[in-house]
Design a protein around this motif. Structure first.
Motif, PDB file in Angstrom:
ATOM      1  N   VAL A 190      25.654  63.742  39.363  1.00 38.38           N
ATOM      2  CA  VAL A 190      24.215  63.500  39.505  1.00 38.38           C
ATOM      3  C   VAL A 190      24.038  62.233  40.338  1.00 38.38           C
ATOM      4  CG1 VAL A 190      22.015  63.144  38.337  1.00 38.38           C
ATOM      5  CG2 VAL A 190      23.773  64.534  37.237  1.00 38.38           C
ATOM      6  N   LEU A 191      23.256  62.321  41.392  1.00 36.59           N
ATOM      7  CA  LEU A 191      22.945  61.143  42.205  1.00 36.59           C
ATOM      8  C   LEU A 191      22.098  60.170  41.389  1.00 36.59           C
ATOM      9  CD1 LEU A 191      21.903  63.074  45.429  1.00 36.59           C
ATOM     10  CD2 LEU A 191      24.115  61.984  45.015  1.00 36.59           C
ATOM     11  N   VAL A 192      22.197  58.876  41.688  1.00 38.89           N
ATOM     12  CA  VAL A 192      21.452  57.861  40.953  1.00 38.89           C
ATOM     13  C   VAL A 192      20.764  56.903  41.921  1.00 38.89           C
ATOM     14  CG1 VAL A 192      21.594  55.916  39.338  1.00 38.89           C
ATOM     15  CG2 VAL A 192      22.974  57.968  38.944  1.00 38.89           C
ATOM     16  N   TRP A 193      19.487  56.678  41.692  1.00 36.94           N
ATOM     17  CA  TRP A 193      18.771  55.528  42.269  1.00 36.94           C
ATOM     18  C   TRP A 193      18.712  54.476  41.177  1.00 36.94           C
ATOM     19  CZ3 TRP A 193      13.810  56.509  45.598  1.00 36.94           C
ATOM     20  CH2 TRP A 193      14.140  57.304  46.708  1.00 36.94           C
ATOM     21  N   ILE A 230      25.758  56.283  42.471  1.00 38.35           N
ATOM     22  CA  ILE A 230      24.664  55.407  42.898  1.00 38.35           C
ATOM     23  C   ILE A 230      24.583  55.422  44.421  1.00 38.35           C
ATOM     24  CG2 ILE A 230      23.722  53.067  42.922  1.00 38.35           C
ATOM     25  CD1 ILE A 230      25.104  52.570  40.257  1.00 38.35           C
ATOM     26  N   ILE A 231      23.449  55.893  44.945  1.00 39.81           N
ATOM     27  CA  ILE A 231      23.296  55.991  46.397  1.00 39.81           C
ATOM     28  C   ILE A 231      22.162  55.123  46.928  1.00 39.81           C
ATOM     29  CG2 ILE A 231      24.303  58.297  46.558  1.00 39.81           C
ATOM     30  CD1 ILE A 231      21.359  59.352  46.770  1.00 39.81           C
ATOM     31  N   THR A 232      21.291  54.610  46.030  1.00 41.65           N
ATOM     32  CA  THR A 232      20.132  53.831  46.479  1.00 41.65           C
ATOM     33  C   THR A 232      19.837  52.713  45.493  1.00 41.65           C
ATOM     34  OG1 THR A 232      19.138  55.765  47.573  1.00 41.65           O
ATOM     35  CG2 THR A 232      17.667  53.926  47.068  1.00 41.65           C
ATOM     36  N   TRP A 233      19.583  51.522  46.023  1.00 40.59           N
ATOM     37  CA  TRP A 233      19.104  50.382  45.235  1.00 40.59           C
ATOM     38  C   TRP A 233      17.592  50.268  45.419  1.00 40.59           C
ATOM     39  CZ3 TRP A 233      22.896  49.188  42.207  1.00 40.59           C
ATOM     40  CH2 TRP A 233      24.210  49.116  42.651  1.00 40.59           C
ATOM     41  N   VAL A 234      16.881  49.950  44.327  1.00 42.75           N
ATOM     42  CA  VAL A 234      15.417  49.806  44.359  1.00 42.75           C
ATOM     43  C   VAL A 234      15.057  48.426  43.820  1.00 42.75           C
ATOM     44  CG1 VAL A 234      13.210  50.818  43.680  1.00 42.75           C
ATOM     45  CG2 VAL A 234      15.221  52.296  43.910  1.00 42.75           C
ATOM     46  N   TYR A 255      24.003  43.157  51.950  1.00 40.88           N
ATOM     47  CA  TYR A 255      25.014  42.924  50.914  1.00 40.88           C
ATOM     48  C   TYR A 255      25.774  44.210  50.591  1.00 40.88           C
ATOM     49  CZ  TYR A 255      27.190  40.968  46.738  1.00 40.88           C
ATOM     50  OH  TYR A 255      28.114  40.526  45.817  1.00 40.88           O
ATOM     51  N   ASP A 256      25.074  45.339  50.659  1.00 34.87           N
ATOM     52  CA  ASP A 256      25.745  46.619  50.411  1.00 34.87           C
ATOM     53  C   ASP A 256      25.306  47.646  51.458  1.00 34.87           C
ATOM     54  OD1 ASP A 256      27.017  48.861  49.530  1.00 34.87           O
ATOM     55  OD2 ASP A 256      25.899  49.060  47.650  1.00 34.87           O
ATOM     56  N   PRO A 257      25.899  47.577  52.640  1.00 33.63           N
ATOM     57  CA  PRO A 257      25.530  48.520  53.704  1.00 33.63           C
ATOM     58  C   PRO A 257      26.010  49.938  53.448  1.00 33.63           C
ATOM     59  CG  PRO A 257      27.331  47.114  54.434  1.00 33.63           C
ATOM     60  CD  PRO A 257      26.876  46.575  53.110  1.00 33.63           C
ATOM     61  N   SER A 258      26.802  50.140  52.379  1.00 30.27           N
ATOM     62  CA  SER A 258      27.317  51.480  52.083  1.00 30.27           C
ATOM     63  C   SER A 258      26.288  52.355  51.374  1.00 30.27           C
ATOM     64  CB  SER A 258      28.579  51.388  51.216  1.00 30.27           C
ATOM     65  OG  SER A 258      28.275  50.982  49.889  1.00 30.27           O
ATOM     66  N   ARG A 259      25.131  51.766  51.013  1.00 31.90           N
ATOM     67  CA  ARG A 259      24.105  52.529  50.312  1.00 31.90           C
ATOM     68  C   ARG A 259      22.744  52.357  50.980  1.00 31.90           C
ATOM     69  NH1 ARG A 259      27.558  50.805  46.018  1.00 31.90           N
ATOM     70  NH2 ARG A 259      28.188  52.570  44.692  1.00 31.90           N
ATOM     71  N   LEU A 260      21.780  53.142  50.515  1.00 33.92           N
ATOM     72  CA  LEU A 260      20.411  53.036  50.991  1.00 33.92           C
ATOM     73  C   LEU A 260      19.645  52.055  50.114  1.00 33.92           C
ATOM     74  CD1 LEU A 260      19.699  56.837  51.644  1.00 33.92           C
ATOM     75  CD2 LEU A 260      20.610  55.124  53.236  1.00 33.92           C
ATOM     76  N   VAL A 261      18.504  51.582  50.606  1.00 27.11           N
ATOM     77  CA  VAL A 261      17.658  50.676  49.832  1.00 27.11           C
ATOM     78  C   VAL A 261      16.196  51.105  49.987  1.00 27.11           C
ATOM     79  CG1 VAL A 261      17.601  49.000  51.730  1.00 27.11           C
ATOM     80  CG2 VAL A 261      16.968  48.270  49.446  1.00 27.11           C
ATOM     81  N   ASN A 262      15.508  51.124  48.862  1.00 22.44           N
ATOM     82  CA  ASN A 262      14.080  51.434  48.811  1.00 22.44           C
ATOM     83  C   ASN A 262      13.373  50.170  48.335  1.00 22.44           C
ATOM     84  OD1 ASN A 262      11.519  52.455  48.420  1.00 22.44           O
ATOM     85  ND2 ASN A 262      12.149  54.172  47.127  1.00 22.44           N
ATOM     86  N   GLY A 263      12.834  49.395  49.280  1.00 25.00           N
ATOM     87  CA  GLY A 263      12.406  48.031  48.990  1.00 25.00           C
ATOM     88  C   GLY A 263      11.295  47.888  47.974  1.00 25.00           C
ATOM     89  N   ASP A 284      15.070  51.845  53.861  1.00 18.98           N
ATOM     90  CA  ASP A 284      15.384  53.213  54.275  1.00 18.98           C
ATOM     91  C   ASP A 284      14.345  54.253  53.885  1.00 18.98           C
ATOM     92  OD1 ASP A 284      18.062  52.755  55.461  1.00 18.98           O
ATOM     93  OD2 ASP A 284      18.566  52.095  53.430  1.00 18.98           O
ATOM     94  N   PHE A 285      13.292  53.847  53.121  1.00 21.24           N
ATOM     95  CA  PHE A 285      12.328  54.829  52.654  1.00 21.24           C
ATOM     96  C   PHE A 285      10.888  54.353  52.816  1.00 21.24           C
ATOM     97  CE2 PHE A 285      16.155  55.898  50.255  1.00 21.24           C
ATOM     98  CZ  PHE A 285      16.209  57.272  50.412  1.00 21.24           C
ATOM     99  N   VAL A 286      10.018  55.302  53.145  1.00 19.31           N
ATOM    100  CA  VAL A 286       8.575  55.147  52.973  1.00 19.31           C
ATOM    101  C   VAL A 286       8.276  55.841  51.655  1.00 19.31           C
ATOM    102  CG1 VAL A 286       6.295  55.534  53.947  1.00 19.31           C
ATOM    103  CG2 VAL A 286       8.279  55.379  55.466  1.00 19.31           C
ATOM    104  N   ASP A 287       7.883  55.090  50.643  1.00 19.29           N
ATOM    105  CA  ASP A 287       7.866  55.626  49.282  1.00 19.29           C
ATOM    106  C   ASP A 287       6.533  55.360  48.594  1.00 19.29           C
ATOM    107  OD1 ASP A 287       8.162  55.426  46.281  1.00 19.29           O
ATOM    108  OD2 ASP A 287      10.177  56.145  46.758  1.00 19.29           O
ATOM    109  N   THR A 288       5.849  56.439  48.217  1.00 16.77           N
ATOM    110  CA  THR A 288       4.612  56.324  47.448  1.00 16.77           C
ATOM    111  C   THR A 288       4.768  57.045  46.111  1.00 16.77           C
ATOM    112  OG1 THR A 288       3.770  58.246  48.664  1.00 16.77           O
ATOM    113  CG2 THR A 288       3.038  56.073  49.400  1.00 16.77           C
TER     114      THR A 288
END
Length: 407
Positions: A190-193, A230-234, A255-263, A284-288
């Motif tokens: 299971v992918l994790v944010w 874990i594929i994304t930090w929020v 700090y971790d270019p191996s993953r995506l970030v949703n600011g 990496d995301f436009v997130d609403t």
């Protein structure tokens, strides 16, 4: 507005070690070059590494403690939700005489997550393929332990249920979990944010609160770095306690270019006491967040993928399984059948957004009821499934499969 908690809520243990021991390891899969980057944190010593597929030795390598070295993985088996293959790893620390002073066993998954264009649309790519991320918001609360799960089986149950219901993503919301939770996500596929838990009044005692926030964000990233799920930090959610959002989003990515970030997930929502930080414009995301949604979800721009970081939240009253307060949700259905059909309709709409508006992620609220909130797929006690899981799985998998056809 849940039960307040403090103190030690995860397992603590003491372990005797030699004078020179392995303090930490950092594992970074490099799929493009078919290798694993390894850093072993210890005093000056030689490190030997053995990679195994079951009991079969795949490869062996050597390096020096404190320095990065690479382990070649020929024709690597890739990790994904469909096939969550994990290699075993044995690391031995040796002194100048060749004597082993410490040894640890671990595991790793060979997977890559990045952004790329599919049919001219920016989307997240898992192992160079677009996989529609169909997720659950998971807060990890329990009626008896609040933040503390009763057992390892309890942690496994939530991940297993998510998988059984056809979801391929968990957004771990406003909480970090014991390592066993991430183990089960790694093992079951299971992918994790991973959210950073929020501060609230970011303008009070700034020298202390902001410093602690940055320190703990780094600690969470370090602690869970080796988990392939874990594929994304929020870093921030809905502007809660948000400060220096652009800078912190950039820092996380560096700090971790191996993953995506949703600011700033759900930047379109904001507590009334403050001015919103809003869309940071980077990461990496436009997130609403849209309740009930999913219509009017984010659209991708030329550099970022589109995510619907929260939606849904439809409730069902289940007598005998509710927290003893006034219960609520963003909307309601009268029966399990009606709620299940409503979810199918929402996912049909998500599919339209995926195909024609560029949506790449949809996170439904939520895995379980949490105290007064009754919008879970499960009741708070995990005793009653509030939706027809077979129906939920069928529509989830249908949408994920349609996503694979997008080229």
């Amino acid at each position: 507005d849940y039960t307040y908690t403090s103190g030690i809520w995860q397992t603590v243990w003491l372990e005797p070690v030699n004078k020179n021991y392995i303090k930490n390891i950092r594992l970074t899969p490099d799929v493009v070059n078919s290798r694993l980057k390894v850093v072993v944190h210890a005093a000056d010593a030689q490190v030997s590494a053995v990679v195994l597929d079951g009991k079969k030795v795949v490869t062996e390598s050597k390096g020096a403690a404190g320095n990065e070295f690479f382990i070649p993985i020929k024709n690597p088996k890739l990790w994904s939700p469909d096939d969550p293959f994990l290699y075993d790893l044995k690391l031995s620390l040796k002194d100048k005489t060749g004597a082993v002073t410490d040894e640890v066993t671990s595991y790793f998954g060979m997977r890559e997550i990045k952004l790329g264009k599919v049919g001219g649309v920016v989307r997240p790519l898992l192992n160079s393929e677009f996989v529609m991320q169909v997720g659950l918001l998971d807060q990890g609360y329990w009626p008896d332990g609040i933040l503390t799960a009763p057992t390892d089986e309890g942690l496994k149950f939530d991940v297993e249920f998510t998988k059984r219901a056809g979801f391929n993503l968990i957004r771990k919301h406003m909480k970090t979990e014991p390592k066993r939770f991430y183990y089960w996500a790694d093992k079951l596929g299971v992918l994790v944010w991973q959210d950073m838990p929020a501060i609230w009044y970011q303008h009070e005692d700034t020298a202390k609160t902001r410093t602690v926030f940055r320190k703990e964000l780094k600690a969470i990233m370090d602690d869970n770095y080796n988990s392939p799920s874990i594929i994304t930090w929020v870093p921030f959610n809905e502007n809660w306690g948000a400060f220096d959002v652009v800078e912190i989003t950039d820092w996380v990515k560096k700090y971790d270019p191996s993953r995506l970030v949703n600011g700033n997930s759900g930047f379109n929502n904001n507590p009334g006491y403050q001015k919103a930080a809003g869309d940071p414009g980077n990461g990496d995301f436009v997130d609403t967040h849209i309740y009930i949604g999913p219509n009017d979800a984010s659209k991708p721009d030329d550099k970022r993928a589109a995510s619907l970081g929260e939606y849904g939240g439809i409730g069902l009253f289940v007598r005998g399984h509710m927290w003893p307060v006034e219960n609520n949700a963003y909307g309601y259905e009268p029966t399990k059948a009606a709620l299940s059909d409503r979810y199918v309709l929402l996912m049909d709409q998500v599919e339209q957004l995926m195909k024609y508006k560029g949506l790449s992620v949809a996170v439904y609220t939520q895995t379980t009821d949490v105290e007064h909130e009754i919008n879970g797929l499960l009741t708070y006690d995990r005793a009653f499934e509030k939706m027809d899981v077979d129906k939920v799985k069928a529509v989830n998998q249908a949408v994920i499969n349609e996503g694979k056809k997008i080229k």
